[in-house]
Design a protein around this motif. Structure first.
Motif, mmCIF file in Angstrom:
data_model
loop_
_atom_site.group_PDB
_atom_site.id
_atom_site.type_symbol
_atom_site.label_atom_id
_atom_site.label_comp_id
_atom_site.label_asym_id
_atom_site.label_seq_id
_atom_site.Cartn_x
_atom_site.Cartn_y
_atom_site.Cartn_z
ATOM 1 N N GLU A 94 6.574 6.917 11.963
ATOM 2 C CA GLU A 94 6.194 8.031 11.070
ATOM 3 C C GLU A 94 6.328 9.367 11.810
ATOM 4 O O GLU A 94 6.878 10.328 11.263
ATOM 5 N N TYR A 118 5.097 -1.639 7.437
ATOM 6 C CA TYR A 118 3.924 -1.412 6.585
ATOM 7 C C TYR A 118 3.457 -2.710 5.928
ATOM 8 O O TYR A 118 2.261 -2.932 5.775
ATOM 9 N N ASP A 124 0.569 -2.859 3.256
ATOM 10 C CA ASP A 124 0.572 -1.636 2.460
ATOM 11 C C ASP A 124 1.906 -1.514 1.724
ATOM 12 O O ASP A 124 2.887 -0.991 2.256
ATOM 13 N N LYS A 127 3.164 2.304 0.720
ATOM 14 C CA LYS A 127 3.894 3.052 1.756
ATOM 15 C C LYS A 127 5.242 2.402 2.057
ATOM 16 O O LYS A 127 6.216 3.093 2.336
ATOM 17 N N LYS A 130 7.504 3.637 -0.577
ATOM 18 C CA LYS A 130 7.885 5.035 -0.307
ATOM 19 C C LYS A 130 9.073 5.102 0.645
ATOM 20 O O LYS A 130 10.022 5.859 0.431
#
Length: 176
Positions: A94, A118, A124, A127, A130
């Motif tokens: 990130e 993730y 997750d 994310k 995304k």
């Protein structure tokens, strides 16, 4: 062994262009990383590939080689994250993506890898979605990878995020 010594010489030669040094460093570090993971060639067990990858990121910060070095370095962090139950791999990628100033197309594989992390490390899916969507939107050029990513995005929306209408959009793109 002679080949590894040769690429190490190229990587270490500060008189050479950074792109040549970066390519040589990537080859050197990745081969040794694989040797270390397979636990073969014990003479390479103590080589610090993490430092080589970090150096490549500094050496060619806007190049695809920086993205590849970040991916390979994150693999080391991923293994640590699994063992220590931490987020080092995710946080590293990130941060890398936030600071990377090169062409966005170079970040496609990084987005795909962090999307996987993730799920594996944090469960997750939002994310992960995304990052997979970012990779797709930037423009995956490999048809097989593009189709696989489209299906994964659609499936994530459908099964994990309960966004059926969005899932249909990606499924339609997948089958067209």
């Amino acid at each position: 062994k002679e080949g590894l010594a040769g690429v190490m010489q190229l990587y270490s030669n500060k008189d050479l262009d950074g792109h040549i040094r970066g390519e040589a460093g990537l080859t050197y570090a990745r081969l040794i990383q694989i040797y270390q993971q397979l636990n073969i060639y014990p003479e390479y067990k103590q080589v610090d590939v993490e430092t080589v990858y970090k150096d490549i990121i500094k050496l060619v910060p806007t190049d695809l080689k920086a993205c590849l070095a970040a991916m390979h370095l994150s693999e080391i962090y991923f293994r640590q994250s699994l063992k220590d139950k931490n987020d080092k791999a995710v946080n590293f990628l990130e941060d890398f993506l936030q600071s990377y100033n090169g062409p966005k197309k170079n970040t496609i594989p990084v987005h795909i890898v962090v999307g996987d992390f993730y799920i594996e490390l944090k469960d997750d899916y939002q994310k992960s979605f995304k990052h997979l969507q970012a990779a797709y939107d930037i423009g995956i050029t490999n048809d097989l990878l593009k189709r696989k990513t489209l299906f994964r995005i659609g499936r994530t929306c459908d099964i994990k995020l309960n966004k059926v209408d969005l899932a249909r959009k990606y499924y339609r793109q997948f089958i067209s």
